[in-house]
Design a protein around this motif. Structure first.
Motif, PDB file in Angstrom:
ATOM      1  N   LYS A 293       0.918  -1.084   0.077  1.00 58.51           N
ATOM      2  CA  LYS A 293      -0.065  -0.126   0.145  1.00 58.51           C
ATOM      3  C   LYS A 293       0.973   1.252   0.026  1.00 58.51           C
ATOM      4  N   GLU A 294       1.805   1.294  -0.962  1.00 57.66           N
ATOM      5  CA  GLU A 294       2.596   2.465  -1.194  1.00 57.66           C
ATOM      6  C   GLU A 294       2.842   2.811  -2.554  1.00 57.66           C
ATOM      7  N   TYR A 295       3.072   4.094  -2.944  1.00 60.64           N
ATOM      8  CA  TYR A 295       3.546   4.438  -4.400  1.00 60.64           C
ATOM      9  C   TYR A 295       4.923   5.123  -4.217  1.00 60.64           C
ATOM     10  N   THR A 296       5.609   4.985  -5.396  1.00 66.17           N
ATOM     11  CA  THR A 296       7.091   5.643  -5.748  1.00 66.17           C
ATOM     12  C   THR A 296       6.725   6.395  -6.954  1.00 66.17           C
ATOM     13  N   PHE A 297       7.564   7.580  -6.998  1.00 62.79           N
ATOM     14  CA  PHE A 297       7.474   8.629  -8.081  1.00 62.79           C
ATOM     15  C   PHE A 297       8.645   9.257  -8.141  1.00 62.79           C
ATOM     16  N   SER A 298       9.124   9.164  -9.282  1.00 61.71           N
ATOM     17  CA  SER A 298      10.298  10.255  -9.546  1.00 61.71           C
ATOM     18  C   SER A 298      10.148  10.863 -10.980  1.00 61.71           C
ATOM     19  N   SER A 299      10.510  11.978 -11.129  1.00 60.00           N
ATOM     20  CA  SER A 299      10.500  12.961 -12.377  1.00 60.00           C
ATOM     21  C   SER A 299      11.964  13.506 -12.580  1.00 60.00           C
ATOM     22  N   ILE A 300      12.229  13.745 -14.059  1.00 67.54           N
ATOM     23  CA  ILE A 300      13.415  14.357 -14.326  1.00 67.54           C
ATOM     24  C   ILE A 300      12.666  15.280 -15.410  1.00 67.54           C
ATOM     25  N   GLY A 301      12.890  16.600 -15.043  1.00 65.35           N
ATOM     26  CA  GLY A 301      12.377  17.613 -16.018  1.00 65.35           C
ATOM     27  C   GLY A 301      10.898  17.849 -15.843  1.00 65.35           C
TER      28      GLY A 301
END
Length: 197
Positions: free
Chosen positions: A96-104
């Motif tokens: 029950k977790e989420y991960t996120f990453s973003s470049i730009g």
């Protein structure tokens, strides 16, 4: 396999005058979780599409890898090609977790079932074959949580609209298209995803 935990709706439009949209996206649900990625090739047109699609092909082949591993693989394949900005969301149903990453300038907004919006601040820059600092956001997955992932054709003013507070993902993308798509002058992709138990 049918989507069982995630409702997904997508709006995409290429820049005026272009046949190719420089944005590419991919999503997949499994028994364990869900992955969604959005890449925007720098510039617009065919070469932007080539780079963003290359990144999606890598992600599709390595969907079980961590976000850090995926970004490293994508970066390595972009040497000598048009760069991309990239956002990746992974949801773990069991933990029950989420991960996120973003470049730009790929953004993500979460909306809780109490209509609380949270925006992620992306890492600066883009992927083009050289090492990039990366921060990965990790947070708890809430029932009925809505995730909105978008390329830079979506203006931050658009995101304040009340229709993002709806629970029907198809309705959100339809209203977005109806009210705002004519005003856009860039490749635009909007992915709206809702987690349900």
């Amino acid at each position: 396999m049918a989507q069982t935990h995630m409702d997904v709706s997508v709006f995409q439009k290429s820049k005026k005058g272009n046949y190719y949209c420089g944005d590419s996206y991919y999503y997949k649900e499994t028994d364990q979780g869900f992955i969604c990625a959005l890449a925007d090739g720098l510039g617009s047109g065919e070469y932007a599409k080539e780079s963003s699609q290359l990144v999606m092909d890598i992600i599709e082949s390595n969907a079980d890898a961590s976000i850090e591993q995926i970004v490293k693989m994508c970066n390595g394949k972009l040497i000598g090609k048009r760069g991309v900005v990239l956002g990746i969301l992974k949801i773990d149903f069991k933990d029950k977790e989420y991960t996120f990453s973003s470049i730009g300038n790929i953004g993500i907004m979460t909306i809780s079932n109490k209509s609380e919006k949270k925006r992620n601040i992306p890492n600066a820059g883009y992927l083009a074959g050289f090492p990039r600092p990366l921060k990965v956001l990790r947070d708890n997955l809430l029932d009925e949580m809505v995730f909105v992932m978008f390329s830079d054709g979506v203006d931050s003013i658009d995101l304040s609209s009340n229709y993002f507070l709806g629970k029907d993902v198809s309705k959100i993308t339809e209203l977005f298209e109806y009210y705002l798509s004519d005003a856009m002058d860039d490749d635009t992709t909007l992915l709206v995803m809702k987690y349900k138990v």
